[in-house]
Design a protein around this motif. Structure first.
Motif, mmCIF file in Angstrom:
data_model
loop_
_atom_site.group_PDB
_atom_site.id
_atom_site.type_symbol
_atom_site.label_atom_id
_atom_site.label_comp_id
_atom_site.label_asym_id
_atom_site.label_seq_id
_atom_site.Cartn_x
_atom_site.Cartn_y
_atom_site.Cartn_z
ATOM 1 N N PRO A 110 0.826 -1.214 0.000
ATOM 2 C CA PRO A 110 0.000 0.000 0.000
ATOM 3 C C PRO A 110 0.859 1.261 0.000
ATOM 4 O O PRO A 110 1.970 1.263 0.536
ATOM 5 C CB PRO A 110 -0.799 -0.116 1.308
ATOM 6 C CG PRO A 110 -0.748 -1.557 1.671
ATOM 7 C CD PRO A 110 0.567 -2.068 1.173
ATOM 8 N N TRP A 111 0.338 2.320 -0.599
ATOM 9 C CA TRP A 111 1.049 3.593 -0.661
ATOM 10 C C TRP A 111 0.429 4.610 0.283
ATOM 11 O O TRP A 111 -0.771 4.583 0.568
ATOM 12 C CB TRP A 111 0.995 4.145 -2.081
ATOM 13 C CG TRP A 111 2.084 3.653 -2.984
ATOM 14 C CD1 TRP A 111 2.872 2.555 -2.810
ATOM 15 C CD2 TRP A 111 2.490 4.247 -4.228
ATOM 16 N NE1 TRP A 111 3.754 2.425 -3.865
ATOM 17 C CE2 TRP A 111 3.547 3.447 -4.738
ATOM 18 C CE3 TRP A 111 2.089 5.357 -4.953
ATOM 19 C CZ2 TRP A 111 4.186 3.731 -5.945
ATOM 20 C CZ3 TRP A 111 2.700 5.656 -6.146
ATOM 21 C CH2 TRP A 111 3.743 4.848 -6.640
ATOM 22 N N HIS A 180 -1.623 -5.990 8.284
ATOM 23 C CA HIS A 180 -0.806 -7.173 8.012
ATOM 24 C C HIS A 180 -1.681 -8.393 7.691
ATOM 25 O O HIS A 180 -1.343 -9.191 6.811
ATOM 26 C CB HIS A 180 0.121 -7.465 9.191
ATOM 27 C CG HIS A 180 1.154 -6.401 9.408
ATOM 28 N ND1 HIS A 180 2.104 -6.095 8.464
ATOM 29 C CD2 HIS A 180 1.378 -5.556 10.454
ATOM 30 C CE1 HIS A 180 2.875 -5.115 8.907
ATOM 31 N NE2 HIS A 180 2.447 -4.771 10.115
ATOM 32 N N PHE A 181 -2.798 -8.514 8.383
ATOM 33 C CA PHE A 181 -3.711 -9.628 8.107
ATOM 34 C C PHE A 181 -4.261 -9.532 6.681
ATOM 35 O O PHE A 181 -4.322 -10.544 5.961
ATOM 36 C CB PHE A 181 -4.869 -9.631 9.107
ATOM 37 C CG PHE A 181 -6.012 -10.523 8.701
ATOM 38 C CD1 PHE A 181 -5.908 -11.899 8.821
ATOM 39 C CD2 PHE A 181 -7.177 -9.977 8.177
ATOM 40 C CE1 PHE A 181 -6.963 -12.723 8.433
ATOM 41 C CE2 PHE A 181 -8.222 -10.797 7.776
ATOM 42 C CZ PHE A 181 -8.117 -12.175 7.910
ATOM 43 N N LEU A 182 -4.653 -8.341 6.272
ATOM 44 C CA LEU A 182 -5.258 -8.160 4.949
ATOM 45 C C LEU A 182 -4.271 -8.379 3.815
ATOM 46 O O LEU A 182 -4.677 -8.610 2.677
ATOM 47 C CB LEU A 182 -5.866 -6.760 4.838
ATOM 48 C CG LEU A 182 -7.038 -6.469 5.779
ATOM 49 C CD1 LEU A 182 -7.500 -5.023 5.631
ATOM 50 C CD2 LEU A 182 -8.196 -7.431 5.522
ATOM 51 N N LEU A 183 -2.980 -8.322 4.114
ATOM 52 C CA LEU A 183 -1.961 -8.557 3.098
ATOM 53 C C LEU A 183 -1.558 -10.035 3.004
ATOM 54 O O LEU A 183 -0.846 -10.424 2.082
ATOM 55 C CB LEU A 183 -0.715 -7.715 3.393
ATOM 56 C CG LEU A 183 -0.880 -6.203 3.225
ATOM 57 C CD1 LEU A 183 0.340 -5.470 3.765
ATOM 58 C CD2 LEU A 183 -1.109 -5.839 1.760
ATOM 59 N N ALA A 235 -3.056 -5.524 -2.322
ATOM 60 C CA ALA A 235 -2.313 -4.506 -1.566
ATOM 61 C C ALA A 235 -3.056 -3.173 -1.598
ATOM 62 O O ALA A 235 -3.137 -2.470 -0.582
ATOM 63 C CB ALA A 235 -0.909 -4.345 -2.141
ATOM 64 N N THR A 236 -3.603 -2.822 -2.767
ATOM 65 C CA THR A 236 -4.392 -1.590 -2.862
ATOM 66 C C THR A 236 -5.618 -1.680 -1.967
ATOM 67 O O THR A 236 -5.956 -0.732 -1.243
ATOM 68 C CB THR A 236 -4.817 -1.339 -4.316
ATOM 69 O OG1 THR A 236 -3.650 -1.240 -5.138
ATOM 70 C CG2 THR A 236 -5.625 -0.048 -4.437
ATOM 71 N N PHE A 244 -4.626 3.472 4.961
ATOM 72 C CA PHE A 244 -3.178 3.641 4.964
ATOM 73 C C PHE A 244 -2.782 4.874 4.155
ATOM 74 O O PHE A 244 -1.770 5.521 4.434
ATOM 75 C CB PHE A 244 -2.522 2.383 4.376
ATOM 76 C CG PHE A 244 -1.022 2.338 4.520
ATOM 77 C CD1 PHE A 244 -0.428 1.952 5.716
ATOM 78 C CD2 PHE A 244 -0.189 2.687 3.468
ATOM 79 C CE1 PHE A 244 0.948 1.902 5.851
ATOM 80 C CE2 PHE A 244 1.195 2.648 3.595
ATOM 81 C CZ PHE A 244 1.762 2.253 4.791
ATOM 82 N N TYR A 245 -3.568 5.193 3.144
ATOM 83 C CA TYR A 245 -3.301 6.337 2.273
ATOM 84 C C TYR A 245 -3.670 7.667 2.925
ATOM 85 O O TYR A 245 -3.356 8.740 2.400
ATOM 86 C CB TYR A 245 -4.115 6.194 0.972
ATOM 87 C CG TYR A 245 -5.605 6.347 1.219
ATOM 88 C CD1 TYR A 245 -6.217 7.602 1.166
ATOM 89 C CD2 TYR A 245 -6.398 5.254 1.556
ATOM 90 C CE1 TYR A 245 -7.573 7.746 1.421
ATOM 91 C CE2 TYR A 245 -7.741 5.393 1.815
ATOM 92 C CZ TYR A 245 -8.327 6.644 1.740
ATOM 93 O OH TYR A 245 -9.663 6.787 2.010
ATOM 94 N N GLY A 246 -4.358 7.637 4.053
ATOM 95 C CA GLY A 246 -4.919 8.848 4.645
ATOM 96 C C GLY A 246 -3.864 9.864 5.051
ATOM 97 O O GLY A 246 -2.737 9.520 5.392
#
Length: 315
Positions: A110-111, A180-183, A235-236, A244-246
């Motif tokens: 994620p970015w 981490h779980f979602l990845l 990842a997106t 995470f982008y916030g």
């Protein structure tokens, strides 16, 4: 007795293993099917970078206007379909698929908003090749504000559609706890597939729109396809699900010195209009507009009024 227990235990392990193998197989089929659903509705130009291919639309002539789509599942430059032709009558419009979205390359992690801002800085240097007016929607508006803070020479004017960071700020520990779980493979992948189902995507769009009749089956399908497309779409998804982008865009907004237009949907449930009032009190200049009977996407729900406001602002 012990042999019977051992046999039973091995039987359970075999069942679990077979179930897990079946789940992984199902996931791989679904992910492979998703990669066949590239959006080829519109001709898009491409810009080759070291990280991968970036897709964008370039329409019209005149002063450059860069459009940054929302940060939501299935978002892409298609978000601007209803306004791009109207805006291109007077401006050279660039509508880019951000990395992780649409037909652009997908980062394997994620970015943050700062990474997206640095990407847009490079995009403007290499593709637009001059300072531009920048229009961003929702999370894209926060990225536009971040660009204006980090690279002030590149932003001539800003059009900000309900920037999320005015009210929400950076992701909290609570927001990010499941990242981490979602990845993870298997369990995280299954959550990704569940949350990008057509039913979940439809519910997301119903929350973003005021007028539910504007949500066609075709629109739902388009967002659902785009949400799973790309080699690292998970990842997106994880970055969106955990914010995470916030970014806290209030400092950038407070420092903003170029002309700006802030637009908000009066019925925005995701980012209530009370945050518009907060933003209006922060600045003693600028243009502010609230669109009635629209939600988080006024440029999609009332495209004619949006084009009129932007055209008048950019005169």
């Amino acid at each position: 007795m012990k042999k019977n227990i051992a046999k039973a235990f091995l039987g359970i392990l075999g069942t679990v293993g077979a179930t897990l193998a079946g789940l992984v197989g199902y996931q791989q089929i679904m992910l492979k099917q998703a990669q066949k659903k590239k959006d080829e509705t519109h001709f898009m130009e491409t810009w080759e970078t070291e990280e991968g291919e970036v897709a964008y639309r370039s329409v019209g002539k005149g002063r450059p206007l860069l459009l940054i789509h929302s940060i939501m599942l299935g978002a892409s430059s298609r978000e601007w379909d209803a306004v791009i032709d109207g805006l291109s009558e007077k401006y050279h419009v660039y509508a880019v698929d951000l990395p992780g979205f649409g037909n652009s390359y997908h980062p394997d992690e994620p970015w943050t908003a700062y990474q997206y801002a640095r990407f847009l800085h490079t995009f403007m240097e290499n593709v637009v090749k001059r300072p531009a007016c920048i229009c961003g929607a929702n999370g894209g508006a926060d990225i536009a504000l971040t660009v204006s803070m980090l690279y002030p020479e590149q932003a001539k004017r800003l059009i900000l559609i309900s920037p999320e960071g005015i009210g929400k700020g950076f992701a909290t520990e609570e927001d990010a706890k499941n990242l981490h779980f979602l990845l993870k493979p298997v369990a995280g992948t299954q959550k990704f597939l569940l949350d990008t189902s057509k039913g979940k995507i439809k519910a997301m769009l119903e929350n973003a729109f005021f007028a539910k009749e504007n949500i066609s089956a075709e629109l739902v399908q388009r967002y659902a396809d785009a949400a799973r497309y790309g080699s690292h779409a998970q990842a997106t998804y994880a970055g969106i699900a955990t914010r995470f982008y916030g970014a806290d865009s209030k400092p950038a907004f407070e420092k903003l010195s170029v002309p700006f237009l802030m637009v908000w949907g009066e019925e925005n449930k995701q980012n209530p209009v009370a945050h518009f009032d907060t933003a209006e009190k922060m600045k003693d200049f600028g243009s502010f507009a609230v669109f009635e009977k629209t939600g988080a996407l006024p440029h999609m729900e009332n495209s004619k009024a949006f084009i009129d406001y932007v055209t008048e602002f950019l005169k």
